[in-house]
Design a protein around this motif. Structure first.
Motif, PDB file in Angstrom:
ATOM      1  N   ARG A  10      -7.062   9.154  -6.371  1.00 12.94           N
ATOM      2  CA  ARG A  10      -7.046  10.616  -6.358  1.00 12.94           C
ATOM      3  C   ARG A  10      -5.829  11.162  -7.116  1.00 12.94           C
ATOM      4  O   ARG A  10      -5.942  12.083  -7.932  1.00 12.94           O
ATOM      5  N   ILE A  11      -4.661  10.594  -6.825  1.00  9.65           N
ATOM      6  CA  ILE A  11      -3.434  11.062  -7.481  1.00  9.65           C
ATOM      7  C   ILE A  11      -3.474  10.757  -8.969  1.00  9.65           C
ATOM      8  O   ILE A  11      -3.022  11.560  -9.805  1.00  9.65           O
ATOM      9  N   PHE A  12      -4.044   9.619  -9.341  1.00  7.32           N
ATOM     10  CA  PHE A  12      -4.163   9.270 -10.756  1.00  7.32           C
ATOM     11  C   PHE A  12      -5.039  10.284 -11.496  1.00  7.32           C
ATOM     12  O   PHE A  12      -4.743  10.677 -12.626  1.00  7.32           O
ATOM     13  N   ASN A  42      -4.797  -0.285  -0.029  1.00 14.55           N
ATOM     14  CA  ASN A  42      -5.722   0.855   0.003  1.00 14.55           C
ATOM     15  C   ASN A  42      -5.605   1.619  -1.325  1.00 14.55           C
ATOM     16  O   ASN A  42      -4.571   2.195  -1.637  1.00 14.55           O
ATOM     17  N   TRP A  43      -6.700   1.655  -2.097  1.00 13.86           N
ATOM     18  CA  TRP A  43      -6.668   2.255  -3.435  1.00 13.86           C
ATOM     19  C   TRP A  43      -7.111   3.711  -3.471  1.00 13.86           C
ATOM     20  O   TRP A  43      -6.883   4.391  -4.477  1.00 13.86           O
ATOM     21  N   SER A  89       0.843  -1.209   0.000  1.00 11.49           N
ATOM     22  CA  SER A  89       0.000   0.000   0.000  1.00 11.49           C
ATOM     23  C   SER A  89       0.873   1.252   0.000  1.00 11.49           C
ATOM     24  O   SER A  89       0.619   2.209  -0.745  1.00 11.49           O
ATOM     25  N   ILE A  90       1.902   1.255   0.834  1.00 10.85           N
ATOM     26  CA  ILE A  90       2.827   2.394   0.891  1.00 10.85           C
ATOM     27  C   ILE A  90       3.563   2.558  -0.437  1.00 10.85           C
ATOM     28  O   ILE A  90       3.683   3.662  -0.980  1.00 10.85           O
ATOM     29  N   ILE A  91       4.041   1.440  -0.969  1.00 13.77           N
ATOM     30  CA  ILE A  91       4.802   1.479  -2.218  1.00 13.77           C
ATOM     31  C   ILE A  91       3.942   1.987  -3.373  1.00 13.77           C
ATOM     32  O   ILE A  91       4.379   2.816  -4.179  1.00 13.77           O
TER      33      ILE A  91
END
Length: 467
Positions: free
Chosen positions: A415-417, A409-410, A288-290
């Protein structure tokens, strides 16, 4: 999640080694832009791609098994490496015998010779690199990577920039750099000294191939993404377009660089867990972090690369390839995530599912590329490639969840995408360096907000160290 020091150490070590290799490819971009004709770069890139596809087939991706059984197994090391070396020597001789055979059938050409040599040096170098990792010689792995990278850029400067040898200069420098990597590793790990004919084992070879052969098919399927795109572009659209594609693809190495490093450490970390439950709990948080980091890097990379193109390459024949960048980065992102989800299959010895998921995505990529290239040209191939990689990622994520419980966690990623898509549309519509700089600044501001919790955590840790 508290990430283990061992994982961070492995990641940092591999980052240094891989950084030197991939960053050299990026640093060589100005040489390509100003000293190499588009068609010459296209031919070199095409042969390297073909060799990268055939080499895992020829050598049966046996290096994957070397890593697995070299790290964890109690298998006798002399027997393991004697068997691997004898197999690789045989396959090298077999490859060399194909040069005159193919030359008789198709007529001799230097492309045949260079392709065969590329296949051999790639396979041998991979075996030495994975052996170093299996023997925990990570520092030597880094030193060898740096040495090969430095040799590559120096020889390219001499043969390409000064002597203007174009294709021949690129090919010779690549061969020498790969051989140097294997040599530097050999001086430390001394595989040749471990070799003993009496230690060669058919049972060990069968065990190694049983593990690695499914990964061969997976590597061939991955060819349908990278090599397939190049072949479609070169043969159905044009040589010049393939040269532009090859040039732009160097910038997707930003994601490939980071993901390759992380994936190497993730696989080794995954192998260190004793139960599926332990793997699920720890790897879900880690991935998730990566994944969120990957999406953030893309959001910054898009405007940054547009700025670089405007400053450095606007007056070259490669400038129009700037609009390929977003789709190339997107494809690299989905591949990176796919590799992390694929760790679930390797820890459970279900490598055949890596192949099946790769094949499914590759089928989508090729099908769409064939259909869309007629109406959309290179963009059709780029779209097909990105969609295919997304399909591979999605299937692996679903299957990994069902078999191991792995989830991430997507929400932050989505949001960033969305921000990245808005960036691309704006930069595509407004070819202006001021707009590009403004987009980069706004991206940094947004990501500072998006990563505010992570930034606060880093700040606290830094303050704690100072105290």
């Amino acid at each position: 999640m508290k990430i283990k020091n061992g994982f961070l150490k492995k990641t940092s070590m591999y980052f240094i080694g891989t950084l030197s290799t991939k960053m050299i490819s990026i640093l060589l971009v100005p040489i390509y832009a100003y000293f190499v004709a588009v068609n010459e770069l296209s031919e070199y890139d095409y042969l390297i791609t073909i060799a990268s596809t055939i080499s895992p087939i020829v050598f049966a991706s046996i290096w994957e098994a070397v890593l697995k059984y070299g790290i964890k197994s109690k298998m006798d090391k002399a027997a393991l490496f004697s068997t691997v070396l004898s197999f690789s020597f045989f396959m090298t001789l077999l490859t060399l015998t194909f040069i005159p055979v193919i030359s008789v059938i198709k007529g001799y050409s230097e492309s045949i010779l260079f392709t065969a040599l590329f296949i051999i040096v790639q396979g041998i170098t991979m075996i030495w690199q994975y052996s170093a990792r299996a023997l925990q010689e990570n520092k030597r792995y880094v030193i060898a990577s740096v040495a090969g990278s430095v040799a590559l850029i120096i020889i390219d400067l001499v043969l390409v920039a000064l002597e203007r040898l174009d294709f021949y200069g690129l090919s010779i420098s690549y061969l020498i750099s790969q051989i140097l990597i294997a040599y530097v590793l050999e001086t430390k790990i001394q595989l040749i000294n471990l070799f003993s004919p009496a230690k060669i084992s058919k049972s060990i070879l069968k065990k190694l191939l049983f593990f690695s052969l499914p990964l061969v098919v997976n590597n061939v399927s991955l060819w349908l993404y990278s090599s397939g795109s190049r072949i479609i572009i070169k043969n159905m659209i044009g040589v010049i377009e393939n040269g532009l594609y090859a040039f732009a693809s160097k910038f997707s190495l930003i994601i490939s660089l980071i993901s390759m490093v992380v994936s190497m450490a993730v696989i080794e970390e995954a192998y260190s867990y004793n139960t599926i439950e332990e793997y699920k709990n720890k790897m879900s948080s880690l991935i998730s972090i990566i994944s969120k980091a990957y999406f953030g890097i893309i959001a910054l990379a898009i405007p940054a690369i547009y700025i670089l193109y405007s400053i450095a390459f606007r007056q070259t024949g490669y400038y129009e390839s700037v609009d390929y960048i977003f789709l190339l980065l997107l494809g690299a992102l989905f591949t990176a995530l796919s590799n992390n989800f694929g760790s679930a299959f390797q820890v459970t010895d279900n490598t055949k599912y890596i192949f099946l998921t790769t094949l499914a995505g590759a089928g989508v990529a090729l099908g769409l590329s064939f259909v869309l290239n007629k109406s959309c040209g290179v963009y059709g191939v780029l779209i097909g490639n990105a969609v295919g990689q997304f399909v591979m990622m999605l299937i692996r994520a679903i299957y990994a969840k069902r078999t191991t419980g792995l989830t991430i966690n997507w929400f932050g990623n989505i949001r960033i995408f969305g921000i990245s898509c808005i960036e691309y549309v704006a930069l595509l519509a407004l070819d202006n360096v001021a707009v590009q700089i403004l987009t980069f600044i706004l991206s940094m501001i947004y990501l500072s907000f998006e990563y505010r919790k992570e930034l606060v955590l880093i700040e606290r840790r830094l303050l704690h160290k100072e105290q």
